[in-house]
Design a protein around this motif. Structure first.
Motif: not given
Lengths: 445, 471
Positions: A372-375, A420-432
């Protein structure tokens, strides 16, 4: 610090007062960190979300327009695709390698030294690692270590050609074959001579003491004689296709005679560039120069070309982080009770079975942490991709963080899309992150 | 215990807040105004910074040093300026000599900040944050337009304008003007129509200086026959490829169409663009003409490929190639390395060039005095004499150029007069013409990788241009 305790419990008011004072003190100590987090973490997140709803100038409200562009712009789509590849490949690779290293170093005598060496890349920054690998992956075998190794190994098994890059003077009379050699279009009869002028011969491939080219001798009835020479006079001048005094013979060129599609004779030119093809039956003879004369030296793999650049950068990443995984997993390994392993071995399990059925399941929590840390790390990857990919492969290697930087600061200055890209990245990382937090809570209970 | 803990933590908090407060800008070393607690650390830092001593000396010598120029520079003792530019290394050293001369004559102290190649990401946040440098050197008119559009630049004073009128051709004044306001002084120029070659390789091949593009292609074939790869092209740096295109297009299509394409008044799918790309493919796509691995060569390596490694015979780029040759190879410019002008592709040869323009972000007496100084021939002559510098200032005494080669380049540039055209990609919005991996840079890199796909490249160029221009 102790206070004199009155007999029995303290009166409730006193206890409440002490609890309040404890909380006040706790808040006081937390305040600086809290302020910093508020200012540097919470506020930028809120502002980024707000800014992403506006266009480039920051004045016009466009709602989810920027987010739409993320999915329609081809550059960003490549970035998404690459991030997916990264997430699927890199953490798994790092974890597996870390596991292998951790398990194996336990058994080896110099285990600690090996662990140190594997862990050392963690000590350098991503930037330094990026620069190192940029040089390692350089295509020129004289500069790039990777290609130097590959070409050395390749050259052990294959011989180099005599005149790489050379070709006949007249490409129409002697066109290239599919294999890389050259075959004459017109056929000749045995008993005739043929001139084979070559151009494009590199200066370094000529013999140390080149000899002047000679016209071929008369051919007997079943022979074809000829000359192969470098049809270029230094400084220009000279007649193309004719042997001039200033032109040099090319020794060591293999010439073949082909009749009815089969090679019937072969000869190699001598120091004067002369060759004799013997034992020819009457009939049409086609003269060919096989590819082995002209093959270009193997120059290695184009690591930083658009097709290989993402795997190459993932390789650099794994080099850096395998040590991290190894150390964490090694610590987990040390915590495994030895008796379980011993019991399994006594029961007749071989090493692989012990590893698969006991070690790995017991290590599952540690492996999950590492994975998970790596992801989370890999989703945010920026420095390595930015440094290692040359301009021509920048698009092929694009990842979301690099794209965010490029649209915000590189020319377009579009902070709306960047946010927008930053927020998108944030949303991608959120589940992990949520997964991690939930696991921490479970462990605490 | 509670009280002592409380006092200790309050004191710690106060210390932290005082450290955060006050001006802690790292670019301004002499900050005597911040609180007493910091003075000791600042003084220790200032011992290494020379600016304080410089200011003191300046005050002492301003009265004694005779005015070097006919230019009347005001007394700026104690004033501090920050100047930002892309130059590093040798160029930075030589530019600092120019700044030092200004410091000596006025008593001001100047802090030079190098931003590296990509100046937009460094300047834009500072402009938005209200902390721009006083004067900056922008390498692209496109950037000049962008900053002017944001009202970040100050129009120059009447003195500066007078100096520009006296010392520059109209084309340079127009290049520094946006919407009728004059913002820029063009300080450094580059002649980007020069092809550099290895004298030995060219002599061995026996080719003469080409007058036309067809001659150049024929020469390339002869050089290839002689056993040397003719061309080294820096495919990793997209900007070198845009310069190739601009030379071909300007010469083939003419200055009027060049200007139209620059302003996106004609699309990139225009037949003139197709013709230019097909012409380029005659060299870029010919078998064995371009050195292997060109897509990963950056600009300095493309020059050393020719003059150090000897793997190619010619490399095209501007006059600043001379600097790379003398700095990074053993070749001697003028003896083992030389250049010829980019041949005529259409009717007449063209001169495409570049430059760096000084703009003022602040409207102080010191900034405008520096701008006036930069517009004068005296300032340019300092760097001219050091070498590696071409000045667009027509009042500069060309005898000061260190060798015939650089003098020839400079005189060629000034002689082009108003027929000179600025590098197209530098005039366009930087999202299209000035960003690595995007826009024109990326499309031409793709074209170098596959010179047969003219239609695809044109469509991509048009799509990117429309997105960048917004029309």
């Amino acid at each position: 610090m102790t206070e004199a305790r009155p007999g029995g419990g303290a009166p409730p008011a006193r206890a409440a007062a002490r609890a309040r004072e404890g909380r006040w003190l706790a808040w006081l100590f937390l305040a600086p960190a809290g302020l910093v987090l508020l200012a540097l973490v919470l506020w930028p997140i809120v502002y980024s979300i707000w800014r992403s709803l506006f266009d480039r100038s920051g004045q016009a409200f466009i709602g989810l327009g920027n987010y739409q562009r993320i999915f329609t712009d081809p550059d960003t789509f490549t970035a998404l695709k690459n991030n997916l590849i990264w997430v699927l490949v890199a953490p798994a690779l790092v974890t597996v390698l870390g596991l292998i290293f951790a398990v194996l170093t336990e058994r080896v005598r110099w285990g600690t030294a090996f662990k140190l060496i594997v862990f050392m890349p963690m000590a350098i920054s991503f930037l330094a690692a990026g620069i190192i690998f940029r040089v390692v992956y350089d295509q020129d075998p004289a500069k790039g270590v990777a290609n130097a190794i590959i070409t050395s190994v390749h050259d052990v098994f294959s011989s180099s050609s005599q005149y790489p890059g050379a070709r006949p003077r007249d490409a129409d009379a002697m066109p290239a074959t599919d294999a890389g050699g050259f075959a004459s279009v017109e056929t000749i009869q045995p008993g005739s001579t043929i001139l084979l002028p070559l151009v494009g011969v590199e200066a370094g491939t000529l013999p140390d003491e080149p000899q002047a080219a000679q016209p071929p001798a008369e051919a007997a009835g079943d022979q074809v004689t000829g000359t192969v020479w470098f049809d270029f006079t230094r400084g220009g001048g000279g007649v193309p296709g004719e042997i001039d005094d200033t032109e040099f013979a090319l020794p060591g060129v293999t010439v073949q005679a082909v009749q009815d599609g089969e090679v019937v004779a072969e000869a190699t030119t001598d120091d004067q560039g002369l060759f004799v093809l013997e034992g020819l039956d009457p009939g049409d003879v086609q003269i060919t120069l096989p590819a082995g004369n002209f093959a270009q030296p193997f120059r290695g793999v184009s690591w930083l070309g658009p097709s290989l650049v993402t795997p190459a950068i993932i390789g650099a990443y794994v080099w850096m982080w395998a040590g991290f995984a190894m150390v964490l997993i090694g610590a987990g390994l040390a915590a495994i009770p030895r008796d379980a392993l011993e019991a399994a071995r006594i029961d007749g399990a071989n090493e692989w079975q012990v590893f698969r059925h006991i070690t790995v399941p017991l290590l599952a929590p540690v492996l999950t942490v590492v994975l998970v840390t790596m992801i989370i790390n890999v989703l945010k990857i920026f420095d390595l991709v930015y440094i290692i990919a040359p301009g021509s492969s920048a698009q092929a290697a694009n990842v979301i963080a690099v794209q965010m930087w490029a649209v915000s600061f590189g020319g377009a200055q579009d902070f709306g899309l960047g946010s927008a890209l930053g927020v998108f990245l944030f949303l991608l990382v959120l589940p992990a992150m949520l997964f991690n937090i939930r696991r921490f809570r479970q462990e605490q209970q | 215990m509670k009280r002592s803990v409380g006092i200790a933590s309050a004191a710690a908090l106060a210390l932290v807040l005082s450290a955060c407060g006050g001006d802690t800008g790292t670019d301004t070393p002499a900050d005597d105004d911040t609180g007493a607690a910091e003075e000791t650390t600042e003084d220790a830092g200032d011992d290494e910074a020379t600016t304080d001593e410089g200011t003191d000396d300046g005050e002492a010598t301003t009265d004694e040093a005779p005015a070097d120029s006919g230019l009347a520079l005001p007394d700026l003792s104690g004033e501090e300026l920050e100047v930002a530019a892309v130059w590093t290394g040798t160029e930075q050293e030589r530019f600092t000599l120019v700044l030092n001369s200004f410091e000596e004559q006025t008593g001001a102290s100047i802090q030079y900040t190098s931003t590296g190649d990509d100046i937009a990401p460094v300047l834009t946040p500072r402009v938005e944050g209200g902390n721009p440098p006083d004067v900056a050197f922008l390498p692209q008119p496109g950037l000049l337009n962008e900053f002017a559009g944001r009202d970040a630049l100050q129009p120059v004073s009447a003195d500066v304008e007078a100096a520009i009128d006296a010392n520059y051709d109209t084309v340079w004044k127009d290049l520094g003007t946006v919407d009728g306001n004059l913002y820029g002084v063009w300080f450094k120029a580059a002649n980007k129509s020069t092809i550099w070659y290895d004298v030995d390789a060219i002599d061995a091949a026996g080719v003469a200086e080409p007058a036309t593009w067809d001659d150049l292609v024929a020469n390339s074939q002869t050089i290839s026959d002689s056993g040397v790869t003719p061309w080294s092209i820096a495919g990793a740096d997209g900007w070198t490829l845009t310069d190739w295109f601009e030379n071909v297009y300007l010469s083939q299509a003419g200055p009027e169409m060049y200007d139209q394409l620059t302003n996106h008044e004609i699309p990139w799918t225009d037949p003139s663009v197709e013709e230019a790309l097909n012409t380029l493919a005659e060299i870029w796509g010919a078998d064995g003409f371009v050195v292997d691995g060109a897509l990963q060569l950056d600009f300095p390596t493309s020059v050393t490929t020719v003059f150090s490694a000897g793997e190619a015979a010619m490399v095209y780029e501007g006059d600043f190639v001379a600097g790379v040759i003398s700095g990074e190879t053993d070749a001697v410019v003028g003896e083992t390395a030389n250049f010829f002008p980019f041949p005529a592709v259409g009717d007449a040869p063209a001169v495409v060039g570049g430059g760096d323009v000084a703009v003022a972000f602040t409207d102080t007496e010191a900034s405008m005095a520096l701008m006036a100084y930069l517009a004068s021939p005296e300032a340019a002559e300092i760097w001219v004499a050091e070498g590696g510098f071409t000045s667009p200032n027509k009042s500069v005494d060309t005898a000061l150029y260190p060798d015939d080669l650089s003098r020839g380049i400079a005189e060629g540039l000034i002689a082009a007069g108003d027929a000179f055209r600025f590098d197209m990609s530098d005039q366009m919005p930087s999202a299209f013409g000035g960003t690595p991996g995007q826009g024109m840079w990326q499309d031409l890199t793709d074209f170098l990788a596959d010179p047969t796909d003219v239609q695809g490249v044109m469509e991509s160029l048009e799509a990117n241009a429309s997105a960048a221009y917004g029309r």
